[in-house]
Scaffold this motif. Structure first.
Motif, short mmCIF file in Angstrom:
data_model
loop_
_atom_site.label_atom_id
_atom_site.label_comp_id
_atom_site.label_asym_id
_atom_site.label_seq_id
_atom_site.Cartn_x
_atom_site.Cartn_y
_atom_site.Cartn_z
N LEU A 133 10.14 5.01 1.41
CA LEU A 133 11.07 4.54 2.43
C LEU A 133 10.34 3.71 3.48
O LEU A 133 10.87 2.69 3.96
N GLY A 134 9.12 4.14 3.82
CA GLY A 134 8.31 3.33 4.73
C GLY A 134 8.02 1.96 4.16
O GLY A 134 8.05 0.95 4.87
N SER A 135 7.75 1.91 2.85
CA SER A 135 7.50 0.63 2.19
C SER A 135 8.73 -0.26 2.25
O SER A 135 8.64 -1.47 2.49
N ALA A 136 9.92 0.32 2.05
CA ALA A 136 11.15 -0.46 2.09
C ALA A 136 11.38 -1.06 3.48
O ALA A 136 11.78 -2.23 3.61
N LEU A 137 11.13 -0.26 4.52
CA LEU A 137 11.30 -0.75 5.89
C LEU A 137 10.32 -1.89 6.19
O LEU A 137 10.69 -2.91 6.80
N LEU A 138 9.08 -1.73 5.77
CA LEU A 138 8.10 -2.79 5.98
C LEU A 138 8.42 -4.03 5.15
O LEU A 138 8.19 -5.15 5.59
N GLY A 171 -1.93 15.94 -4.50
CA GLY A 171 -2.57 17.13 -5.06
C GLY A 171 -2.75 18.23 -4.03
O GLY A 171 -2.52 19.42 -4.30
N LEU A 172 -3.18 17.84 -2.82
CA LEU A 172 -3.34 18.82 -1.75
C LEU A 172 -2.01 19.50 -1.45
O LEU A 172 -1.94 20.74 -1.29
N LEU A 173 -0.93 18.72 -1.35
CA LEU A 173 0.38 19.29 -1.07
C LEU A 173 0.89 20.14 -2.22
O LEU A 173 1.49 21.21 -2.01
N PHE A 174 0.66 19.69 -3.45
CA PHE A 174 1.10 20.44 -4.62
C PHE A 174 0.52 21.84 -4.62
O PHE A 174 1.22 22.83 -4.91
N ASP A 175 -0.77 21.94 -4.29
CA ASP A 175 -1.45 23.24 -4.30
C ASP A 175 -1.09 24.09 -3.10
O ASP A 175 -1.04 25.33 -3.20
N SER A 176 -0.87 23.47 -1.94
CA SER A 176 -0.69 24.24 -0.71
C SER A 176 0.77 24.53 -0.36
O SER A 176 1.09 25.61 0.15
N ALA A 177 1.67 23.58 -0.63
CA ALA A 177 3.06 23.73 -0.19
C ALA A 177 4.05 23.90 -1.34
O ALA A 177 5.19 24.31 -1.11
N GLY A 178 3.63 23.56 -2.56
CA GLY A 178 4.53 23.73 -3.69
C GLY A 178 4.84 22.41 -4.40
O GLY A 178 4.55 21.33 -3.88
N TRP A 179 5.44 22.51 -5.57
CA TRP A 179 5.64 21.35 -6.44
C TRP A 179 6.49 20.27 -5.79
O TRP A 179 6.32 19.08 -6.06
N TRP A 180 7.42 20.66 -4.92
CA TRP A 180 8.37 19.71 -4.34
C TRP A 180 7.71 18.77 -3.32
O TRP A 180 8.21 17.67 -3.07
N SER A 181 6.59 19.23 -2.73
CA SER A 181 6.03 18.51 -1.58
C SER A 181 5.49 17.12 -1.92
O SER A 181 5.70 16.18 -1.13
N PRO A 182 4.79 16.90 -3.05
CA PRO A 182 4.39 15.51 -3.34
C PRO A 182 5.57 14.59 -3.60
O PRO A 182 5.50 13.39 -3.34
N PHE A 183 6.69 15.17 -4.07
CA PHE A 183 7.90 14.36 -4.27
C PHE A 183 8.48 13.95 -2.91
O PHE A 183 8.92 12.80 -2.74
N ALA A 184 8.47 14.88 -1.96
CA ALA A 184 8.95 14.56 -0.62
C ALA A 184 8.03 13.52 0.05
O ALA A 184 8.50 12.59 0.71
N LEU A 185 6.71 13.70 -0.12
CA LEU A 185 5.77 12.72 0.42
C LEU A 185 6.00 11.36 -0.20
O LEU A 185 6.01 10.33 0.50
N GLY A 186 6.20 11.32 -1.51
CA GLY A 186 6.46 10.05 -2.19
C GLY A 186 7.69 9.36 -1.65
O GLY A 186 7.68 8.15 -1.40
N ALA A 187 8.76 10.13 -1.43
CA ALA A 187 9.99 9.55 -0.89
C ALA A 187 9.76 8.98 0.51
O ALA A 187 10.23 7.88 0.83
N PHE A 188 9.03 9.72 1.33
CA PHE A 188 8.74 9.27 2.70
C PHE A 188 7.95 7.97 2.69
O PHE A 188 8.27 7.01 3.41
N LEU A 189 6.92 7.90 1.86
CA LEU A 189 6.09 6.69 1.79
C LEU A 189 6.87 5.51 1.23
O LEU A 189 6.73 4.37 1.70
N THR A 210 0.83 -1.21 0.00
CA THR A 210 0.00 0.00 0.00
C THR A 210 0.86 1.25 0.00
O THR A 210 0.62 2.19 -0.78
N LEU A 211 1.88 1.31 0.86
CA LEU A 211 2.75 2.48 0.91
C LEU A 211 3.52 2.67 -0.40
O LEU A 211 3.74 3.80 -0.84
N ALA A 212 3.92 1.56 -1.02
CA ALA A 212 4.65 1.66 -2.29
C ALA A 212 3.80 2.33 -3.36
O ALA A 212 4.27 3.22 -4.08
N PHE A 213 2.54 1.92 -3.47
CA PHE A 213 1.66 2.52 -4.48
C PHE A 213 1.27 3.95 -4.12
O PHE A 213 1.16 4.81 -5.00
#
Length: 399
Positions: free
Chosen positions: A383-388, A363-381, A228-231
């Protein structure tokens, strides 16, 4: 055509059955048609909206409704059809695909159009929830990773050409003609299925209770969380690639299209290769894929303005992202070999949820925090998938 699964398997143990790979090829064709049909509206929204007198936003809901019905069918479809031979069920879901194509092609209004799109969701959710279990009954265990990769190859190919194919056919024969193409291909697939798929009597009761009961298996539950986290991570990022490439990297439409094509072709290569690697390095692949994708996501934040670096990173993204479902499906066949229909239904529902949530949160992050934020969220998720994934594979046994 009337040979049973058991007798075919007995023969296959004596002689290598070419029909087994014919059956896999047949199912791969079905995955191609399903995925192409699911995403074809993306390139046809304007003509659909104009003819049906609706907004482009309403036309875009054609994808949302198919996703909703895919989740519902993955959870409940196999339970409702639990007594039917699995070959019959596959043929039935393909027939639903054909009816969907006819409904959309001849839709006189928005309601019928959306009904047709709901039916494609039924076909998608039903087939994908059965696919791993069916492959496990068709090919020998040692060849299962390659068969799963071959099946996912149909998905990867459709992802590459669905949008341009829809646009081309829409210009050539109109949007209705583009959707009608599904009908003869679906009918051909039914004939092919009846010729090459063995009879597979129902041998598993895939109720919703049994699906969620599988989460009592700790290793399976952790693996599903990792999936789930990977997708989520992939779609939090990939959904917003186009505005990133146009606004940050500064690519024109033609260059962007070529880059996305290259990403898709890299995915095809990754899917083709991973089936051989999974035989001996499944755990390393499950951990390594999301780790590399997380590194790429962070690198894109740093190198986004540089076109050559971004293009190179995205080609590697395609190479490593497309094999993810192949790896997790292979893992599932080793973890719950006797509950693949129930596990497949739950997995498909979780993946559909993950895609929707990842795209929404990005999409929420893209609109509110800027273009970089969904990329940061993706990386975080990711990495969580890798640990699991590490937690799901380190014990190496079943519980």
């Amino acid at each position: 055509m009337d040979t049973t699964y058991d007798s075919q398997l007995a023969k296959a143990q004596l002689v290598k059955e070419p029909s087994a790979w014919g059956a896999v090829a047949c199912l791969s064709l079905l995955t191609f048609v399903l995925v192409a049909s699911e995403f074809m509206p993306v390139s046809l929204l304007t003509p659909i909206a104009n003819e049906l007198a609706i907004s482009e936003g309403q036309a875009g809901q054609a994808i949302s409704v198919s996703g909703i019905f895919a989740v519902l069918t993955s959870l409940f479809g196999n339970a409702l059809l639990s007594r039917l031979d699995r070959r019959t069920v596959i043929v039935l879901y393909t027939a639903v695909l054909v009816v969907s194509g006819l409904a959309v092609t001849f839709a006189p209004n928005y309601v019928v159009f959306m009904l047709g799109r709901a039916l494609i969701g039924v076909s998608i959710g039903g087939f994908w929830s059965l696919s791993t279990a069916v492959l496990a009954r068709i090919v020998p265990g040692a060849d299962l990773p390659r068969a799963i990769a071959m099946l996912q190859g149909g998905t990867a190919f459709a992802s590459v050409i669905a949008a341009p194919l829809g646009s081309f056919l829409g210009g050539l024969v109109g949007w209705r003609g583009a959707f009608f193409v599904v009908v003869p291909i679906g009918l051909f697939a039914i004939v092919w299925q009846l010729a090459v798929l063995p009879k597979m009597p129902a041998n598993e009761q895939a109720s919703v209770g049994k699906m969620f009961g599988l989460l009592g298996n700790r290793m399976f539950a952790v693996g599903m969380a990792a999936t789930t986290l990977a997708f989520m991570g992939q779609f939090a990022l990939s959904t917003y690639l186009r505005p990133f490439l146009e606004g940050v990297t500064g690519l024109d439409v033609n260059t962007l299209s070529m880059l996305l094509l290259g990403l898709g072709l890299a995915g095809l290569v990754g899917t083709s290769l991973v089936g051989f690697i999974l035989r001996t390095h499944l755990g390393a692949v499950l951990i390594g894929l999301p780790t590399v994708l997380a590194i790429i996501a962070l690198s894109l934040i740093a190198l986004g303005p540089f076109a050559i670096a971004t293009a190179s990173l995205l080609v590697v993204w395609g190479l490593f992202s497309t094999p993810v479902p192949v790896a997790w499906n292979t893992w599932m066949t080793k973890t719950i070999p006797n509950d693949l229909e129930a596990g497949g239904g739950l997995q498909v529902a979780l993946i559909q949820f993950a895609i929707t949530f990842g795209a929404f949160a990005g999409g929420l992050l893209f609109d509110s925090a800027g273009w970089w934020s969904p990329f940061a969220l993706g990386a975080f998720l990711l990495l969580g998938s890798a640990l699991l994934a590490f937690a799901a594979t380190k014990s190496g046994g079943r519980h």
